[in-house]
Design a protein around this motif. Structure first.
Motif, mmCIF file in Angstrom:
data_model
loop_
_atom_site.group_PDB
_atom_site.id
_atom_site.type_symbol
_atom_site.label_atom_id
_atom_site.label_comp_id
_atom_site.label_asym_id
_atom_site.label_seq_id
_atom_site.Cartn_x
_atom_site.Cartn_y
_atom_site.Cartn_z
ATOM 1 N N VAL A 153 -33.047 -47.399 33.084
ATOM 2 C CA VAL A 153 -32.121 -48.528 32.967
ATOM 3 C C VAL A 153 -32.381 -49.293 31.674
ATOM 4 O O VAL A 153 -31.459 -49.592 30.902
ATOM 5 C CB VAL A 153 -32.244 -49.470 34.178
ATOM 6 N N TYR A 154 -33.656 -49.613 31.438
ATOM 7 C CA TYR A 154 -34.036 -50.317 30.207
ATOM 8 C C TYR A 154 -33.642 -49.498 28.981
ATOM 9 O O TYR A 154 -33.096 -50.026 28.003
ATOM 10 C CB TYR A 154 -35.549 -50.566 30.212
ATOM 11 N N TYR B 283 -29.669 -49.629 28.450
ATOM 12 C CA TYR B 283 -28.987 -50.875 28.107
ATOM 13 C C TYR B 283 -29.759 -51.782 27.146
ATOM 14 O O TYR B 283 -29.178 -52.699 26.574
ATOM 15 C CB TYR B 283 -28.692 -51.672 29.381
ATOM 16 N N ASP C 273 -24.233 -44.653 36.689
ATOM 17 C CA ASP C 273 -24.697 -45.610 37.692
ATOM 18 C C ASP C 273 -26.222 -45.564 37.859
ATOM 19 O O ASP C 273 -26.742 -45.566 38.978
ATOM 20 C CB ASP C 273 -24.017 -45.367 39.033
ATOM 21 N N GLN D 193 -28.224 -47.891 37.260
ATOM 22 C CA GLN D 193 -28.644 -49.136 37.908
ATOM 23 C C GLN D 193 -28.550 -49.021 39.424
ATOM 24 O O GLN D 193 -29.426 -49.510 40.153
ATOM 25 C CB GLN D 193 -27.791 -50.309 37.434
ATOM 26 N N HIS E 299 -31.440 -46.897 40.654
ATOM 27 C CA HIS E 299 -32.678 -47.676 40.621
ATOM 28 C C HIS E 299 -32.708 -48.703 41.752
ATOM 29 O O HIS E 299 -33.730 -48.882 42.422
ATOM 30 C CB HIS E 299 -32.799 -48.386 39.268
ATOM 31 N N GLY E 300 -31.563 -49.348 41.983
ATOM 32 C CA GLY E 300 -31.506 -50.346 43.044
ATOM 33 C C GLY E 300 -31.713 -49.744 44.419
ATOM 34 O O GLY E 300 -32.353 -50.356 45.287
ATOM 35 N N GLU F 158 -26.115 -56.981 38.651
ATOM 36 C CA GLU F 158 -25.870 -55.663 38.067
ATOM 37 C C GLU F 158 -25.022 -55.723 36.801
ATOM 38 O O GLU F 158 -25.114 -54.839 35.944
ATOM 39 C CB GLU F 158 -25.196 -54.765 39.113
ATOM 40 N N TYR G 91 -34.359 -60.969 34.441
ATOM 41 C CA TYR G 91 -34.505 -59.638 33.852
ATOM 42 C C TYR G 91 -35.807 -59.529 33.065
ATOM 43 O O TYR G 91 -36.552 -58.544 33.192
ATOM 44 C CB TYR G 91 -33.313 -59.328 32.949
#
Length: 221
Positions: A33-34, A37, A51, A53, A56-57, A123, A136
């Motif tokens: 994710v990092y 983005y 997707d 994120q 990960h969620g 998100e 964050y």
């Protein structure tokens, strides 16, 4: 002479294995994710995953659901693997077992704060470039501490108990006393063995409750 592989209780291996897999998946997907983005402190040429994120969620949510049980096991069955009264003195003496207990304890606290901060994120922040949100940045910090704690846990485990200790945690051997589920609860303590661990248990369990409740309260406002 080669060291023999010690036997670890089955309940410990099951709890430890489940949390270890979920934590690793959360770390990997979190970095993805990092990397997708953000990447301002370094990035890798990884492919984009749709997707990421959401993936990960989902992993983090499963970890949150199972983590209370692992925390209770650590504080009430495995507290000898966490900090105790003599640990500070032993740390200054270079005792590897004491440093491993510190890493284990730090990991419990760091995972707790990673779960809280992750749950408080929205998100839509990262896709629209809102990279300086406090939750964050706090989540990145907690994620980094979890990673360092995990590496320390592995390195110090190998140093304190050698490879036999690491191998024992993934062994499939089951002794007769572990074949009955009723025997898994033996050796538990009503409360942790010292006041420090009691305080840390309160912090961890309260943090888990906050991770469940606070996002819902904020959304309901």
């Amino acid at each position: 002479m080669a060291k023999s592989i010690p036997y670890q209780p089955l309940l410990l291996r099951l709890a430890h294995g489940a949390i270890a897999i979920l934590a690793l998946l959360a770390l990997i997907s979190g970095f993805w994710v990092y990397n997708t983005y953000d990447g301002r402190w370094g990035a890798l040429p990884l492919p984009r995953i749709p997707d990421i994120q959401g993936l990960h969620g989902t992993i983090a949510l499963v970890l949150l659901l199972l983590f209370p049980f692992f925390a209770l096991y650590c504080f009430h069955w495995g507290d000898r693997r966490l900090l105790h009264k003599k640990s500070l003195t032993q740390l200054s003496q270079g005792n590897w077992h004491a440093w491993q207990r510190l890493a284990n304890t730090l990991m419990l606290v760091a995972v707790t704060f990673a779960l809280i901060t992750g749950r408080m994120m929205q998100e839509e922040w990262l896709p629209i470039g809102e990279l300086n949100r406090g939750w964050y940045l706090a989540h990145l910090g907690a994620w980094s501490v979890v990673l360092l704690s995990l590496l320390s846990h592995l390195i110090l485990g190998a140093k304190a108990g050698g490879w036999p200790l690491l191998v024992s945690m993934v062994s499939f051997a089951i002794r007769p006393e572990d074949r009955r589920v009723g025997n898994w609860w033996r050796g538990s303590r009503l409360k942790p063995s010292n006041q420090l661990l009691l305080g840390l248990e309160i912090i961890v369990l309260l943090g888990i409750v906050i991770a469940f409740v606070l996002p819902a309260l904020i959304t309901a406002r």
